[in-house]
Design a protein around this motif. Structure first.
Motif, PDB file in Angstrom:
ATOM      1  N   THR A  79       0.865  -1.182   0.000  1.00  0.00           N
ATOM      2  CA  THR A  79       0.000   0.000   0.000  1.00  0.00           C
ATOM      3  C   THR A  79       0.896   1.226   0.000  1.00  0.00           C
ATOM      4  O   THR A  79       1.769   1.356   0.864  1.00  0.00           O
ATOM      5  CB  THR A  79      -0.905   0.029   1.248  1.00  0.00           C
ATOM      6  OG1 THR A  79      -1.716  -1.141   1.281  1.00  0.00           O
ATOM      7  CG2 THR A  79      -1.792   1.266   1.243  1.00  0.00           C
TER       8      THR A  79
ATOM      9  N   GLY B 110       1.013   5.494  -0.080  1.00  0.00           N
ATOM     10  CA  GLY B 110       0.194   6.684   0.131  1.00  0.00           C
ATOM     11  C   GLY B 110       0.844   7.624   1.122  1.00  0.00           C
ATOM     12  O   GLY B 110       2.019   7.484   1.478  1.00  0.00           O
ATOM     13  N   ARG B 111       0.059   8.596   1.562  1.00  0.00           N
ATOM     14  CA  ARG B 111       0.502   9.553   2.583  1.00  0.00           C
ATOM     15  C   ARG B 111      -0.219   9.213   3.884  1.00  0.00           C
ATOM     16  O   ARG B 111      -1.440   9.034   3.899  1.00  0.00           O
ATOM     17  CB  ARG B 111       0.214  10.981   2.145  1.00  0.00           C
ATOM     18  CG  ARG B 111       0.614  12.045   3.153  1.00  0.00           C
ATOM     19  CD  ARG B 111       0.780  13.404   2.506  1.00  0.00           C
ATOM     20  NE  ARG B 111       1.967  13.425   1.639  1.00  0.00           N
ATOM     21  CZ  ARG B 111       2.415  14.521   1.035  1.00  0.00           C
ATOM     22  NH1 ARG B 111       1.785  15.683   1.189  1.00  0.00           N
ATOM     23  NH2 ARG B 111       3.498  14.473   0.268  1.00  0.00           N
ATOM     24  N   PHE B 112       0.543   9.148   4.979  1.00  0.00           N
ATOM     25  CA  PHE B 112       0.001   8.690   6.248  1.00  0.00           C
ATOM     26  C   PHE B 112       0.375   9.654   7.370  1.00  0.00           C
ATOM     27  O   PHE B 112       1.438  10.282   7.345  1.00  0.00           O
ATOM     28  CB  PHE B 112       0.550   7.297   6.615  1.00  0.00           C
ATOM     29  CG  PHE B 112       0.274   6.233   5.588  1.00  0.00           C
ATOM     30  CD1 PHE B 112      -0.852   5.436   5.688  1.00  0.00           C
ATOM     31  CD2 PHE B 112       1.147   6.033   4.526  1.00  0.00           C
ATOM     32  CE1 PHE B 112      -1.108   4.452   4.744  1.00  0.00           C
ATOM     33  CE2 PHE B 112       0.906   5.051   3.580  1.00  0.00           C
ATOM     34  CZ  PHE B 112      -0.230   4.256   3.688  1.00  0.00           C
TER      35      PHE B 112
ATOM     36  N   GLU C 144      -4.230   6.855   7.070  1.00  0.00           N
ATOM     37  CA  GLU C 144      -3.984   7.252   5.686  1.00  0.00           C
ATOM     38  C   GLU C 144      -4.749   8.531   5.390  1.00  0.00           C
ATOM     39  O   GLU C 144      -5.940   8.653   5.702  1.00  0.00           O
ATOM     40  CB  GLU C 144      -4.407   6.149   4.716  1.00  0.00           C
ATOM     41  CG  GLU C 144      -4.020   6.450   3.279  1.00  0.00           C
ATOM     42  CD  GLU C 144      -4.210   5.270   2.342  1.00  0.00           C
ATOM     43  OE1 GLU C 144      -3.779   5.376   1.171  1.00  0.00           O
ATOM     44  OE2 GLU C 144      -4.783   4.250   2.779  1.00  0.00           O
TER      45      GLU C 144
END
Length: 287
Positions: free
Chosen positions: A5, A7-9, A32
């Motif tokens: 996965t 993304g930006r978290f 997330e």
């Protein structure tokens, strides 16, 4: 090949993994961040910020160094690799250094929070918010209160991100002209049935350092620092029965409210400062 996965978290917290019979190895609570901001009043807002968990130990080399420096509040661009339902960082880069701090059963609570809690209870609400200001009248934080009644553990829900904090931070970011790092304090006072989420606009400003110092949450103001010029949380007197200089309680103003009642500001939040009769509480008083 393990699924991943990317993304930006938000690194919401770092804690021992809860296990039956005791604590397990350290893990990160991650949230997330959606590409589009989610309205916190949207019924689906909670699902949009569902937490997930990533192992915090067992890394090697440069990745281990990066993981070790991740503090609660940081925003990261990352790839998570999944193995039998467990996530680990495959790549991680910090893109914003906000800071989250949690404190339970604290002694004392600053006046803006107590006044807001009285107003929330009087209105029969479970959640309320107020904008706090410095001694110069400049907005310096957004304070949110959540009821913490019998049979509930609102502090644990907030710390585990099951009640999302992210929409509150996003709301501040949308209304501020700067994109500087924030500091978020999640505080549960021992003497009140609420939990405060205080989004301080400047992570390294005087207010954030004062709150840290007051509640023992890390580096704060130097011991013995003069309080003159230090940010104070301004809040209105909400019709208290304590005598004023003439020995009488506060009188209602012309519209039936108390002269010091905080009015909603432009974003619908109550403003913690009123031009007619405000009182300041200095956090350096140590409560």
């Amino acid at each position: 090949m393990n699924p991943t996965t990317t993304g930006r978290f938000r690194v919401h917290d770092r804690r021992p993994r809860p296990l039956d019979g005791g604590d397990g190895p350290a893990e990160f609570v991650l949230v997330e961040l959606p590409e589009e901001t989610v309205d916190p009043t949207d019924p689906d807002a909670t699902e949009a910020y569902d937490p997930l968990y990533a192992t915090a130990t067992g890394y090697e080399g440069e990745l281990a160094e990066r993981v070790e420096t991740l503090d609660p509040g940081a925003v990261v661009d990352a790839t998570l690799a999944w193995d039998d339902g467990t996530a680990r960082f495959a790549e991680v880069t910090t893109v914003r250094e906000d800071r989250f701090r949690f404190a339970d059963e604290i002694d004392g609570m600053f006046e803006a929070a107590v006044d807001l809690w009285r107003a929330i209870r009087a209105e029969g609400e479970a959640v309320g918010s107020v904008t706090t200001r410095s001694t110069d009248g400049d907005p310096n934080g957004a304070l949110y209160l959540f009821a913490d009644g019998p049979g509930t553990d609102t502090f644990a829900e907030l710390r585990s991100a099951r009640i999302p904090v992210e929409p509150l931070v996003a709301r501040v970011d949308e209304t501020r002209a700067d994109d500087g790092p924030r500091e978020v304090f999640v505080l549960r006072p021992a003497g009140h049935d609420f939990v405060a989420v205080y989004v301080v606009f400047e992570r390294d400003g005087v207010l954030a350092r004062t709150v840290r110092d007051t509640y023992g949450l890390g580096d704060g103001l130097a011991t013995g620092l003069e309080s003159a010029g230090v940010d104070r949380i301004e809040t209105a007197d909400r019709g208290r029965t304590e005598p004023e200089g003439n020995g009488t309680p506060n009188e209602p103003d012309g519209d039936g409210g108390t002269g010091g009642e905080a009015e909603p500001d432009g974003d619908g939040e109550r403003d913690a400062r009123d031009d007619e009769g405000t009182s300041g509480f200095d956090l350096t008083d140590r409560l």
